[in-house]
Design an enzyme around this catalytic site. Structure first.
Site, PDB file in Angstrom:
ATOM      1  CD1 TRP A 171      -2.589   1.693   0.517  1.00 29.86           C
ATOM      2  CD2 TRP A 171      -2.020   1.800   2.677  1.00 29.86           C
ATOM      3  NE1 TRP A 171      -3.310   2.706   1.087  1.00 29.86           N
ATOM      4  CE2 TRP A 171      -2.979   2.796   2.417  1.00 29.86           C
ATOM      5  CE3 TRP A 171      -1.527   1.668   3.974  1.00 29.86           C
ATOM      6  CZ2 TRP A 171      -3.444   3.661   3.399  1.00 29.86           C
ATOM      7  CZ3 TRP A 171      -1.982   2.533   4.941  1.00 29.86           C
ATOM      8  CH2 TRP A 171      -2.935   3.518   4.657  1.00 29.86           C
ATOM      9  CG  ASP A 226      -1.802  -2.743   7.645  1.00 26.82           C
ATOM     10  OD1 ASP A 226      -2.840  -2.697   8.335  1.00 26.82           O
ATOM     11  OD2 ASP A 226      -1.534  -1.897   6.757  1.00 26.82           O
ATOM     12  CB  ALA A 252      -6.378  -2.559   6.706  1.00 23.88           C
ATOM     13  CE  LYS A 289      -9.847   0.528   4.419  1.00 21.34           C
ATOM     14  NZ  LYS A 289      -9.591   1.382   3.296  1.00 21.34           N
TER      15      LYS A 289
HETATM   16  C1  LMR Z   1      -6.876   2.459   0.010  1.00 22.94           C
HETATM   17  O1  LMR Z   1      -5.841   1.799  -0.124  1.00 22.94           O
HETATM   18  O2  LMR Z   1      -7.499   2.917  -0.948  1.00 22.94           O
HETATM   19  C2  LMR Z   1      -7.432   2.690   1.385  1.00 22.94           C
HETATM   20  O3  LMR Z   1      -6.670   2.035   2.340  1.00 22.94           O
HETATM   21  C3  LMR Z   1      -7.678   4.108   1.670  1.00 22.94           C
HETATM   22  C4  LMR Z   1      -6.433   4.918   1.828  1.00 22.94           C
HETATM   23  O4  LMR Z   1      -6.355   5.641   2.823  1.00 22.94           O
HETATM   24  O5  LMR Z   1      -5.542   4.857   0.977  1.00 22.94           O
END
Ligand code: LMR
Length: 399
Positions: A130, A211, A213, A246
């Site tokens: 991410w 992580d 999420a 989420k």
């Molecule tokens: C995403 O990856 O789109 C989500 O986790 C929201 C974000 O804050 O980036």
């Protein structure tokens, strides 16, 4: 002071939200930011959240400060959700959980805590990961390196390469793992692979940092925490950051948790005091509302049951959309197999397009997705799926 400042480019994910909002094309589709959407394209407040909020409005008697660790009730329940009640009990005072301002706040709190106690520690993150992991962890001072993860050609995990790379990590190093629903690729470790990672961590002595999420959005609440629970029961130390953005739909309420497991009660107590002082130095205390809502839901069997039911509906809708997209793309006569999308988990998958092709989708078709060609599956619905598949086909056919 500010005269010579230069503006920064928009955030790669949040920038898409802004661009989508101002697009006037009635056919526009938002597959950008990872936010759940229902069939009508709305991100509803979950039923149990509404009920819990109504109860809190009646029952809350004070807005006084709580503490840098947040609500003790939330922390116990959040740990139970992630680790399961039995393991939480078994870990006893080897575990501490801190309520945090969302998953992001938890990641940053963990990174600042590590930087405080072991400055410049190395953290290996998956390639890809991410995008926001990099500033959240790196700007705290941790040294970020990567390990191979996604095989873009075969749409699987480069597990042998990953194991070789993280096998070079040792005591004092951290390895960031996505607990489930990998963001951005949707390819998760199998149970056997988690077991191999646990053995490697044991042999090499590195500390896994998970992580989590998207618990509940892949296969189920317990299923999605298989890796976390395995590592928590087999290793002396573990860091877990969980998010309620989420699975409770509490995005803007900033509700998350940092759980740290150490080898003994004294180490946990010391870690807790360091984490508390780190939180105090950054934001003093986490926001209360979202955590109070989650605690209200998790402590009440009726609300808990309704929340779990709605989360199941969310998960099943996403999994159904994965299958529907594969079928719809199959109708377009494209010489490409998209079957992998059905095997992947959670909100995201890569379409496997180039940056130019993604830009064409955005600029010519008003279909918004991240440059890497990551799509948020939940942004698809029965009214836009055909247009989406046709547009992807058109972009692929034009080279
Ligand atoms: C995403 O990856 O789109 C989500 O986790 C929201 C974000 O804050 O980036």
């Amino acid at each position: 002071m500010f005269d010579s400042l230069k503006p920064l480019p928009a955030d790669p994910i949040l920038g898409l939200m802004a661009a989508y909002r101002v697009d006037t094309n009635p056919q526009k589709i938002d597959l950008g930011v990872g936010v759940y959407k229902d069939e009508q394209g709305n991100t509803p407040v979950m039923r149990a959240v509404k009920s819990a909020e109504a109860r809190l409005l009646q029952s809350q008697s004070s807005k006084s400060y709580v503490s840098p660790a947040g609500s003790a009730a939330f922390n116990a329940l959040a740990a139970g959700l992630v680790l399961g009640d039995n393991l939480t009990h078994t870990l006893g005072d080897r575990r501490v959980t801190f309520q945090t301002p969302g998953g992001c706040g938890g990641l940053r709190l963990a990174a600042e805590f590590i930087q405080k106690v072991r400055p410049g520690s190395k953290i290996l993150v998956s390639d890809p990961t991410w995008a926001n992991h990099i500033p959240l962890l790196g700007e705290a001072g941790l040294q970020i390196e990567t390990y191979p993860y996604y095989d873009y050609q075969h749409h699987g995990i480069r597990f042998d390469d990953m194991m070789t790379r993280i096998g070079n990590a040792g005591p004092g190093d951290l390895v960031l793992l996505h607990g489930c629903c990998h963001n951005p690729c949707g390819a998760d470790l199998t149970r056997e692979q988690w077991q191999a990672v646990a053995s490697l961590a044991q042999a090499r002595g590195f500390t896994p940092f998970i992580d989590l999420a998207y618990q509940g959005l892949g296969d189920g609440l317990a299923e999605d925490s298989y890796g976390v629970r395995l590592l928590a029961e087999s290793l002396p130390e573990l860091i877990v950051v969980s998010s309620c953005s989420k699975n409770f739909g509490l995005y803007r309420e900033r509700t998350g948790a940092l759980t740290v497991i150490t080898g003994n009660a004294a180490a946990t107590q010391a870690a807790a005091s360091q984490i508390a002082s780190t939180a105090r130095g950054m934001y003093s205390m986490p926001p209360d509302h979202g955590a109070s809502v989650v605690a209200e839901i998790l402590a009440d069997s009726e609300l808990n049951g309704d929340w779990a039911l709605e989360l199941t509906e969310v998960r099943e809708r996403i999994n159904g959309l994965r299958s529907a997209l594969v079928i719809e793309l199959g109708k377009q006569g494209i010489d490409r197999d998209f079957g992998f999308i059905e095997q992947e988990k959670g909100m995201f998958s890569f379409l496997g397009l180039t940056v130019d092709q993604v830009q064409t989708l955005i600029n010519q078709y008003s279909i918004y997705l991240v440059d890497s060609s990551r799509i948020n599956i939940a942004g698809i619905n029965s009214s836009n799926i055909e247009y989406l598949a046709q547009s992807i086909a058109a972009v692929l056919k034009s080279g």
